[in-house]
Motif scaffolding. Structure first.
Motif, mmCIF file in Angstrom:
data_model
loop_
_atom_site.group_PDB
_atom_site.id
_atom_site.type_symbol
_atom_site.label_atom_id
_atom_site.label_comp_id
_atom_site.label_asym_id
_atom_site.label_seq_id
_atom_site.Cartn_x
_atom_site.Cartn_y
_atom_site.Cartn_z
ATOM 1 N N LEU A 145 48.873 4.944 -36.078
ATOM 2 C CA LEU A 145 49.105 3.575 -35.641
ATOM 3 C C LEU A 145 48.082 2.655 -36.287
ATOM 4 N N GLU A 146 48.468 1.399 -36.414
ATOM 5 C CA GLU A 146 47.581 0.418 -37.028
ATOM 6 C C GLU A 146 46.262 0.345 -36.286
ATOM 7 N N ARG A 147 45.197 0.261 -37.047
ATOM 8 C CA ARG A 147 43.857 0.150 -36.455
ATOM 9 C C ARG A 147 43.696 -1.236 -35.852
ATOM 10 N N VAL A 148 43.146 -1.321 -34.659
ATOM 11 C CA VAL A 148 42.897 -2.604 -34.006
ATOM 12 C C VAL A 148 41.511 -3.056 -34.438
ATOM 13 N N SER A 149 41.477 -4.192 -35.138
ATOM 14 C CA SER A 149 40.188 -4.700 -35.605
ATOM 15 C C SER A 149 39.529 -5.515 -34.502
ATOM 16 N N LYS A 150 38.250 -5.756 -34.660
ATOM 17 C CA LYS A 150 37.514 -6.581 -33.700
ATOM 18 C C LYS A 150 38.155 -7.955 -33.590
ATOM 19 N N GLN A 151 38.692 -8.467 -34.721
ATOM 20 C CA GLN A 151 39.308 -9.796 -34.733
ATOM 21 C C GLN A 151 40.558 -9.840 -33.854
ATOM 22 N N GLN A 152 41.280 -8.725 -33.749
ATOM 23 C CA GLN A 152 42.515 -8.691 -32.975
ATOM 24 C C GLN A 152 42.272 -8.505 -31.487
#
Length: 161
Positions: A145-152
């Motif tokens: 699954l797509e990595r959740v960045s700090k920005q998101q």
């Protein structure tokens, strides 16, 4: 002409180059189940009934599919009111990112299991919460699954009352 033979870009006017994506995100967030998602005719009617503004089903389809981008501020205001987002969502990248993060959280919280996980984590120490985040991140990696960045991630604020 600018470099590469293209005309210089006029940055004084907001460009609605991704209006279709933003509108699509709102429709998906409001109606996540594709089988229950209203068609454009019904959606246009719902917009008219809830806001008093009019956007035809054909024009709504053209906007949502990127075939048209010439939308008035009044039409954007009607869409913003219907979807419950600030008007700037359609013209400001930062506002759009912030709203999309909030929409992703709202969509995730519709899943009973996600809500239960969040509610059961309430009161745990910072170390335990960090450990749970590490487990969730690893599960996301394993499932590709797509990595959740700090920005998101939604901003963390003080606990509510």
């Amino acid at each position: 002409m600018g470099r590469g033979g293209s005309a210089p870009r006029d940055t004084s006017r907001p460009l609605l180059h991704d209006l279709d994506e933003r509108l699509g995100s709102l429709i998906t967030a409001l109606y996540p189940d594709e089988r229950k998602r209203p068609g454009y005719a019904r959606l246009a009617r719902l917009i008219r009934e809830s806001t008093g503004g009019t956007i035809s089903a054909t024009y709504l389809w053209e906007l949502a599919t990127g075939r048209k981008r010439n939308v008035t501020l009044e039409q954007l205001a009607v869409l913003a009111e219907f979807f419950g987002v600030p008007l700037e969502y359609f013209i400001n990248d930062e506002v759009s990112r912030r709203v999309n993060t909030q929409l992703a959280l709202a969509v995730a919280l519709r899943d009973t299991r996600v809500r239960k996980l969040a509610l059961r984590a309430e009161g745990l120490s910072s170390a335990s919460l960090d450990a749970l985040l590490a487990i969730v991140n690893e599960a996301r990696r394993v499932e590709n699954l797509e990595r959740v960045s700090k920005q998101q991630e939604p901003p963390v604020g003080p606990p509510g009352p």
